[in-house]
Write an enzyme that holds these catalytic residues in place. Structure first.
Site, mmCIF file in Angstrom:
data_model
loop_
_atom_site.group_PDB
_atom_site.id
_atom_site.type_symbol
_atom_site.label_atom_id
_atom_site.label_comp_id
_atom_site.label_asym_id
_atom_site.label_seq_id
_atom_site.Cartn_x
_atom_site.Cartn_y
_atom_site.Cartn_z
ATOM 1 N N PHE A 268 -20.091 -10.745 -12.225
ATOM 2 C CA PHE A 268 -18.977 -10.132 -12.968
ATOM 3 C C PHE A 268 -19.318 -9.874 -14.431
ATOM 4 O O PHE A 268 -18.452 -9.880 -15.285
ATOM 5 C CB PHE A 268 -17.693 -10.965 -12.821
ATOM 6 C CG PHE A 268 -16.991 -10.686 -11.512
ATOM 7 C CD1 PHE A 268 -15.814 -9.964 -11.482
ATOM 8 C CD2 PHE A 268 -17.543 -11.104 -10.312
ATOM 9 C CE1 PHE A 268 -15.193 -9.669 -10.283
ATOM 10 C CE2 PHE A 268 -16.930 -10.814 -9.104
ATOM 11 C CZ PHE A 268 -15.752 -10.091 -9.082
ATOM 12 N N CYS A 279 -6.273 -6.287 -6.738
ATOM 13 C CA CYS A 279 -6.194 -7.677 -7.203
ATOM 14 C C CYS A 279 -6.270 -7.773 -8.717
ATOM 15 O O CYS A 279 -5.266 -8.069 -9.359
ATOM 16 C CB CYS A 279 -7.293 -8.509 -6.551
ATOM 17 S SG CYS A 279 -6.905 -8.878 -4.845
ATOM 18 N N LYS A 282 -3.596 -5.856 -11.111
ATOM 19 C CA LYS A 282 -2.193 -6.259 -10.978
ATOM 20 C C LYS A 282 -2.030 -7.766 -11.246
ATOM 21 O O LYS A 282 -1.029 -8.185 -11.806
ATOM 22 C CB LYS A 282 -1.637 -5.856 -9.607
ATOM 23 C CG LYS A 282 -1.955 -6.774 -8.468
ATOM 24 C CD LYS A 282 -1.195 -6.365 -7.226
ATOM 25 C CE LYS A 282 -1.519 -7.262 -6.047
ATOM 26 N NZ LYS A 282 -1.256 -8.696 -6.243
ATOM 27 N N ARG A 346 -6.607 1.686 -4.125
ATOM 28 C CA ARG A 346 -5.475 1.246 -4.938
ATOM 29 C C ARG A 346 -5.963 0.863 -6.341
ATOM 30 O O ARG A 346 -6.882 0.059 -6.482
ATOM 31 C CB ARG A 346 -4.764 0.067 -4.258
ATOM 32 C CG ARG A 346 -4.047 0.489 -2.986
ATOM 33 C CD ARG A 346 -3.411 -0.673 -2.282
ATOM 34 N NE ARG A 346 -4.383 -1.600 -1.728
ATOM 35 C CZ ARG A 346 -4.046 -2.693 -1.046
ATOM 36 N NH1 ARG A 346 -2.783 -2.996 -0.864
ATOM 37 N NH2 ARG A 346 -4.985 -3.482 -0.552
HETATM 38 N N1 LIG Z 1 -6.588 -7.081 -1.087
HETATM 39 C C1 LIG Z 1 -7.245 -8.162 -1.484
HETATM 40 O O1 LIG Z 1 -8.465 -8.165 -1.637
HETATM 41 C C2 LIG Z 1 -6.500 -9.448 -1.739
HETATM 42 C C3 LIG Z 1 -7.233 -10.639 -1.907
HETATM 43 C C4 LIG Z 1 -6.540 -11.824 -2.147
HETATM 44 C C5 LIG Z 1 -5.138 -11.795 -2.236
HETATM 45 N N2 LIG Z 1 -4.465 -10.621 -2.091
HETATM 46 C C6 LIG Z 1 -3.005 -10.658 -2.149
HETATM 47 O O2 LIG Z 1 -2.501 -10.697 -0.820
HETATM 48 C C7 LIG Z 1 -1.288 -9.938 -0.719
HETATM 49 C C8 LIG Z 1 -1.424 -8.830 0.300
HETATM 50 O O3 LIG Z 1 -2.453 -7.942 -0.128
HETATM 51 P P1 LIG Z 1 -2.982 -6.788 0.823
HETATM 52 O O4 LIG Z 1 -4.106 -6.124 0.116
HETATM 53 O O5 LIG Z 1 -3.183 -7.327 2.194
HETATM 54 O O6 LIG Z 1 -1.678 -5.827 0.827
HETATM 55 P P2 LIG Z 1 -1.338 -4.648 1.834
HETATM 56 O O7 LIG Z 1 -0.394 -3.775 1.092
HETATM 57 O O8 LIG Z 1 -2.597 -4.081 2.387
HETATM 58 O O9 LIG Z 1 -0.575 -5.345 3.035
HETATM 59 C C9 LIG Z 1 0.736 -5.807 2.995
HETATM 60 C C10 LIG Z 1 1.336 -5.611 4.383
HETATM 61 O O10 LIG Z 1 2.612 -6.234 4.404
HETATM 62 C C11 LIG Z 1 3.491 -5.433 5.161
HETATM 63 N N3 LIG Z 1 4.870 -5.759 4.807
HETATM 64 C C12 LIG Z 1 5.518 -5.517 3.640
HETATM 65 N N4 LIG Z 1 6.782 -5.995 3.707
HETATM 66 C C13 LIG Z 1 6.922 -6.569 4.927
HETATM 67 C C14 LIG Z 1 7.989 -7.227 5.582
HETATM 68 N N5 LIG Z 1 9.165 -7.391 4.972
HETATM 69 N N6 LIG Z 1 7.783 -7.681 6.831
HETATM 70 C C15 LIG Z 1 6.593 -7.516 7.443
HETATM 71 N N7 LIG Z 1 5.555 -6.888 6.865
HETATM 72 C C16 LIG Z 1 5.707 -6.423 5.622
HETATM 73 C C17 LIG Z 1 3.075 -4.004 4.794
HETATM 74 O O11 LIG Z 1 3.510 -3.067 5.761
HETATM 75 C C18 LIG Z 1 1.555 -4.133 4.745
HETATM 76 O O12 LIG Z 1 0.972 -3.874 6.006
HETATM 77 C C19 LIG Z 1 -0.988 -9.448 -2.128
HETATM 78 O O13 LIG Z 1 -0.170 -10.382 -2.765
HETATM 79 C C20 LIG Z 1 -2.358 -9.439 -2.782
HETATM 80 O O14 LIG Z 1 -2.278 -9.595 -4.171
HETATM 81 C C21 LIG Z 1 -5.116 -9.448 -1.826
#
Ligand SMILES: NC(=O)c1ccc[n+]([C@@H]2O[C@H](COP(=O)([O-])OP(=O)(O)OC[C@H]3O[C@@H](n4cnc5c(N)ncnc54)[C@H](O)[C@@H]3O)[C@@H](O)[C@H]2O)c1
Length: 461
Positions: A268, A279, A282, A346
């Site tokens: 990094f 990540c 946000k 994103r």
């Molecule tokens: N993307 C990463 O690399 C990463 C790594 C660590 C942590 N996170 C965290 O994990 C969380 C999810 O990230 P992501 O990238 O998987 O997001 P994402 O947007 O890809 O997935 C979220 C999913 O939740 C579903 N959803 C939303 N509201 C819902 C509900 N009420 N009922 C059922 N399903 C619902 C959406 O349809 C979507 O499929 C976030 O808080 C993010 O900050 C992400």
């Protein structure tokens, strides 16, 4: 153990797939019925190396299934992982409405006590609010819900490997029972007893991951503190790159030497276009907002965010410097995803670069091994091609915006012949400046000295 995953986005799919591969029975659900239909049909809606194999083999073994019936899913498991999105609001604050919706559903649909685990990234103290919400929404049933925090540290592009071979597993708990359940869930991972999709002939020896049990607020803070620290490292390297440009240093030499100090570490510290994705940008905003809310001065982090936003301006300055007039220039874009090995765009820096170049009237043609379709949905008006040579054809400049390794392997002699003006602006410091100059390119990157023509002529002899 019977587990439920709510939210089949990136984190939910990796978590559900890998926990099923570790021997648990997992039911995964999402409120996007199209997504569930495609998962049931064996189509994974995102690109992530090895995830398709992990999910297919767990489905075939009968350990993982997808359903739109969230109520049935909730009733089927003892432990529920919440993996829904927590996107930023205008103010930078995390939008927790999806977490609240899921809490209401769990409380209304559950018929027995559950451990509800936050895997989504949430601000500190969300665990307490989640427990309160579960008890308020479920007051008529009289059920008691236990809550835990289990932040996810996986990195897009290497998420499956990160899940199977983590350096640490953090669980924030309030009760010994939650501690016991989470230990049991992760026991196959900690003890190396699971079907590893990455190493079918046995995983290389590595230290067992630390299983850290903390309070819930500590676990929530660990996630934001870790991501913010990584973001600060990137912004630090970027300021060093700007200094190198003014003072004649080479940022790669400086950060390499810095990184050899184990107190600093190499990762990094890559200078370039800055961080993006779902990540770091946000999470840093949410952490700044949280600190402001509780009256703690976190100017340090605000500066890291400001430096990151300025990277796009720095690239635009370079573009204007080299092209003079941007309007009507043909510009090729190599890379759209926020980093290699993902189709995720994103908060990708490439999107801001596209917006600015379009505002200045450039004609754009872009390529990316995985992210073109997602980008096309946002910018249908620019041209796309799967062929990087076509993107270079007739271009006045070619920008490297994502460091996909296959871009390094391109036939750069051919790229040179295709371009109207052989100008490369390497916003990821991916290519070697001397090699590019020897091939006849005008080449610029971040924090690495321009190689002058006499040196290149000397090297060529
Ligand atoms: N993307 C990463 O690399 C990463 C790594 C660590 C942590 N996170 C965290 O994990 C969380 C999810 O990230 P992501 O990238 O998987 O997001 P994402 O947007 O890809 O997935 C979220 C999913 O939740 C579903 N959803 C939303 N509201 C819902 C509900 N009420 N009922 C059922 N399903 C619902 C959406 O349809 C979507 O499929 C976030 O808080 C993010 O900050 C992400």
């Amino acid at each position: 153990m019977k587990l439920v995953v709510i939210g089949c986005g990136y984190v939910g799919l990796v978590t559900g797939g890998c926990l099923a591969a570790a021997g648990h029975d997992v039911v995964a659900t999402d409120n996007d019925s199209g997504k569930i239909a495609s998962l049931q049909a064996g189509r994974i809606p995102i690109y992530e190396p090895h995830l398709d194999e992990v999910i297919a083999s767990a489905q075939n073994a009968g350990r993982l299934r997808f359903t739109t019936d969230t109520g049935e899913a909730i009733r089927s498991g003892e432990v529920i992982f919440i993996c829904v999105g927590t996107p930023p609001r205008e103010t930078g604050e995390a939008d927790l409405s999806a977490i609240d919706n899921v809490a209401r559903l769990i409380a209304m649909e559950a018929r027995s006590p559950k451990l509800v685990v936050e895997k989504s990234t949430v601000p500190a103290q969300t665990g307490q609010k989640l427990r309160r919400a579960l008890n308020v929404y479920g007051r008529s049933s009289g059920l008691q819900f236990d809550v835990a925090s289990n932040p996810e540290f996986l990195r897009e592009g290497t998420g499956v490997g990160d899940f199977f071979h983590p350096d640490r597993i953090v669980v924030g708990v309030e009760t010994p029972e939650a501690d016991r359940q989470l230990r049991e869930i992760y026991e196959p991972i900690v003890g190396g007893r699971f079907d590893c999709a990455l190493h079918p002939h046995g995983c290389p020896a590595s230290p067992d991951p630390e299983f850290l049990v903390t309070t819930i607020p500590s676990a929530e803070l660990i996630k934001h503190a870790s991501n913010s620290f990584l973001a600060m490292k990137i912004s630090y390297a970027n300021v060093i790159a700007d200094l190198c440009e003014r003072l004649g240093g080479n940022v790669e030499e400086v950060t390499r030497a810095m990184g050899l100090d184990p107190r600093i570490g190499r990762q990094f510290l890559n200078a370039g276009l800055g961080f993006g994705g779902f990540c770091l940008p946000k999470d840093i905003q949410a952490f700044i907002h949280l600190a402001d809310q509780v009256g703690v001065d976190f100017s340090l982090l605000k500066e890291a965010e400001r430096v990151n936003r300025q990277r796009i301006d720095r690239l635009m300055e370079k573009i204007r410097h080299h092209l003079w007039v941007v309007k009507d220039k043909q510009v090729g874009l190599l890379g759209l995803a926020f980093k290699p090995f993902t189709d995720d765009i994103r908060l990708a820096p490439a999107l801001d670069v596209i917006r600015q170049l379009r505002a200045e009237g450039a004609k754009l043609r872009a390529t990316d091994p995985e992210a073109m379709e997602r980008t096309r949905a946002i910018f249908p008006e620019i041209a796309y091609s799967g062929d990087p040579y076509e993107v270079a054809r007739g271009a006045d400049a070619l920008l490297v915006l994502t460091e996909w390794p296959q871009f390094k392997q391109l036939d750069w002699g051919r790229i040179h012949r295709e371009m109207a003006r052989p100008l490369i602006l390497d916003a990821r410091n991916m290519l070697d400046p001397l090699t590019m100059r020897l091939q006849g390119f005008e080449y610029d990157s971040f924090g690495r000295p321009a190689v002058d023509a006499s040196v290149t002529a000397e090297s060529a002899r």
